[in-house]
Design an enzyme around this catalytic site. Structure first.
Site, PDB file in Angstrom:
ATOM      1  CB  ALA A 152      -0.930   0.008   1.214  1.00  0.00           C
ATOM      2  CG  MET A 153       2.379   5.155  -2.046  1.00  0.00           C
ATOM      3  SD  MET A 153       3.827   5.158  -0.953  1.00  0.00           S
ATOM      4  CE  MET A 153       4.066   6.919  -0.764  1.00  0.00           C
ATOM      5  CG  HIS A 178       0.638   1.753   8.270  1.00  0.00           C
ATOM      6  ND1 HIS A 178       1.388   1.806   9.421  1.00  0.00           N
ATOM      7  CD2 HIS A 178       1.445   2.217   7.276  1.00  0.00           C
ATOM      8  CE1 HIS A 178       2.592   2.292   9.150  1.00  0.00           C
ATOM      9  NE2 HIS A 178       2.652   2.543   7.853  1.00  0.00           N
ATOM     10  CD  GLU A 179      -0.560   2.812   3.721  1.00  0.00           C
ATOM     11  OE1 GLU A 179       0.014   3.899   3.478  1.00  0.00           O
ATOM     12  OE2 GLU A 179       0.077   1.801   4.071  1.00  0.00           O
ATOM     13  CG  HIS A 182       1.553   6.939   6.320  1.00  0.00           C
ATOM     14  ND1 HIS A 182       2.719   7.442   6.846  1.00  0.00           N
ATOM     15  CD2 HIS A 182       1.801   5.630   6.024  1.00  0.00           C
ATOM     16  CE1 HIS A 182       3.642   6.484   6.869  1.00  0.00           C
ATOM     17  NE2 HIS A 182       3.108   5.381   6.396  1.00  0.00           N
ATOM     18  CD  GLU A 201       6.376   4.194   6.676  1.00  0.00           C
ATOM     19  OE1 GLU A 201       5.423   3.723   7.311  1.00  0.00           O
ATOM     20  OE2 GLU A 201       6.289   4.538   5.491  1.00  0.00           O
TER      21      GLU A 201
END
Length: 542
Positions: A152-153, A178-179, A182, A201
């Site tokens: 993933a990004m 998690h994304e 971010h 991170e």
């Protein structure tokens, strides 16, 4: 290297060509002229002409002029160059919340909707309660073909995720959360240098686990953390405790791609340091308040570790006094610059209801003499969470090769059950099969690789096959499946297969049909490798 062009055959629907970009860490300089460093942020606009396919970008605003076939995009907030992203292909969408929609190929959209409808808003709301308002407007997700090189990004407004993860519910949850994290840590406030990647991170991993604790409870969060910390120690064992890449402030040598520094230390050692900071102030909610103030102060800018630590000590003046008065200080320097494991790890006792059964089952299977009947009857794996099962299998993998009688009994007890589970579980069992040279289940390795086009589910198996005695088996599978793989992945697997041999010559994939008999294929491989490899060594195709 930043732009990935896919023929229709490399998509799920096989209908239209597909293209996506992946800018992290320093690849966007091959996409457009830019200051390709996280220290520099700017807004951007883009005009894209395309007919017959849907185009999306990581932007806050977009319009489409249908008569001209022109898309226009604008990102109104400053972002570093690596967060500019584009994707185009046979994509359709559905709304899954008041500020979220999911994009996917038509054949995948129903699955994506069923997995995520209503969930993203729940996670965004939890994150906002911890760290303040979500500043990017929309949070959309696009599922990419299996050629996407990472899981993933966190592209702002439009998270990119590999479609392969859809079958693994718990991994999907963790990866999306998690994304989401971010959006605050990494996108709003960014590490100014790739040498301090943990600032994005490590903080995002900490925030992710605060969000999962709020939405799924502490036990689930502790289970996922135990699984990841196991992986950290596994990586440390491979690299060695004195390896400089285990530092949080790693030195980036000239000419080294920062992506090469992406490892579990960045995530998990970074997380442990942030967790340590949260414990210093006594209450995680006090630390949440600090992080909210940190985001507000530095949003849309890039920072270094000293900015974070100075802000932390200013927010908690009693700790600042302690730091001045104590000769030992607060060990910030050791955390940042010492090699090896984290100086401290979190207390995971709240997850014992989920982790303890894993420890018990692992002990039953690895204690001599083996009582396979007791081990087999102690737990029903079908009732376990995915993270429990992968934690158990990872520990068996660490102990491989296992005694011959143990692997045989494990297969008798679990192999058929694992066949129906998700790919994160199946690949681990198949790695155990390979590392133990357990021939009766090798046909499952073949079947798995014949149906996988993803880097995350092919590379680990090919590496294990080539480390042991099964390289000829790996070659056979590769030459039968290579034309379904992206050229970049194909090249990586060829490099794995060629280790210890003369470089593998290219074999025309059109000359090796998918159903080529093993004997015919053997002649091609033997000829290409000057007889160094014979498929007769392991004739498992029968």
């Amino acid at each position: 290297p930043q732009i990935w062009w896919l023929d229709p055959e490399l998509t799920y629907g096989n209908a239209k060509p597909f293209v996506f970009t992946q800018g992290h860490s320093v690849c966007n300089r091959s996409f457009f002229p830019c200051f390709d460093t996280p220290a520099v942020k700017c807004t951007y606009s883009a005009t894209v002409k395309a007919t017959g396919i849907q185009v999306l970008m990581s932007a806050t605003q977009s319009t489409y002029l249908e008569e001209e076939g022109v898309y226009q995009f604008y990102m109104e907030y400053p972002v570093p160059a690596y967060l500019v992203a584009l994707v185009a292909g046979d994509l359709i969408h559905a709304d899954i919340g008041p500020r979220s929609r999911v994009w996917a190929e038509p054949c995948l959209l129903p699955t994506a909707i069923s997995k995520l409808s209503g969930m993203v808003e729940r996670w965004l709301t939890a994150a906002e309660s911890l760290y303040g308002p979500y500043i990017w407007g929309r949070y959309d997700i696009v599922f990419l073909p299996p050629s996407f090189p990472i899981v993933a990004m966190e592209n702002p407004c439009l998270t990119f995720i590999i479609s392969s993860i859809l079958e693994s519910d718990e991994f999907l949850i963790i990866d999306v959360i998690h994304e989401v994290a971010h959006s605050w840590f990494g996108n709003a406030v960014t590490n100014a240098t790739w040498e301090e990647m943990w600032l994005s991170e490590g903080l995002a991993t900490y925030a992710q686990r605060r969000i999962t604790t709020e939405t799924y409870g502490a036990a689930f969060t502790c289970l996922e953390t135990a699984f990841r910390l196991d992986a950290l120690h596994r990586q440390m064992k491979l690299l060695g405790e004195d390896n400089p890449v285990s530092k949080l402030q790693v030195k980036l040598e000239p000419g080294v791609n920062p992506s090469n520094l992406m490892n579990l230390f960045t995530y998990e050692k970074g997380y442990c340091f942030v967790y340590y900071l949260s414990q210093l102030c006594g209450d995680p909610r006090h630390f949440d308040s600090f992080l909210r103030a940190y985001i507000e102060k530095y949003k849309f800018t890039s920072v270094v570790a000293q900015d974070l630590l100075d802000s932390f000590l200013n927010f908690f003046p009693e700790l600042k006094e302690q730091c001045v008065e104590s000769k030992a200080g607060l060990e910030f320097e050791r955390w940042l610059n010492a090699t090896g494991p984290p100086l401290a790890e979190p207390d995971l006792s709240q997850g014992s209801s989920l982790t303890r059964p894993v420890e018990i089952l692992f002990k039953l299977w690895t204690t001599e003499p083996l009582d396979s009947a007791a081990a087999a009857s102690s737990v029903d794996l079908t009732k376990w969470r995915t993270f429990q099962t992968v934690l158990f299998l990872d520990r068996l993998l660490d102990g491989s090769p296992l005694p011959r009688g143990v692997i045989k009994k494990l297969s008798e007890c679990y192999s058929s059950q694992l066949d129906s589970m998700n790919a994160e579980i199946r690949i681990r069992w198949l790695q155990i099969v390979v590392r133990n040279d357990y021939y009766p289940d090798l046909y499952k390795v073949r079947r798995f690789l014949e149906n996988q086009m993803s880097r995350m589910y092919t590379i680990p198996l090919y590496e294990d096959l080539c480390t042991g005695t099964l390289k000829s088996f790996a070659l056979e599978i590769f030459y039968q499946t290579q034309n379904q793989l992206h050229p970049n992945l194909r090249k990586t697997i060829q490099q794995i297969l060629s280790q210890g041999l003369n470089p593998l010559p290219a074999i025309d994939p059109t000359a090796v049909a998918a159903d080529t008999p093993a004997m015919v294929l053997e002649d091609k491989v033997s000829e290409a490798t000057n007889g160094a490899i014979s498929l007769r060594d392991v004739n498992v195709s029968a």
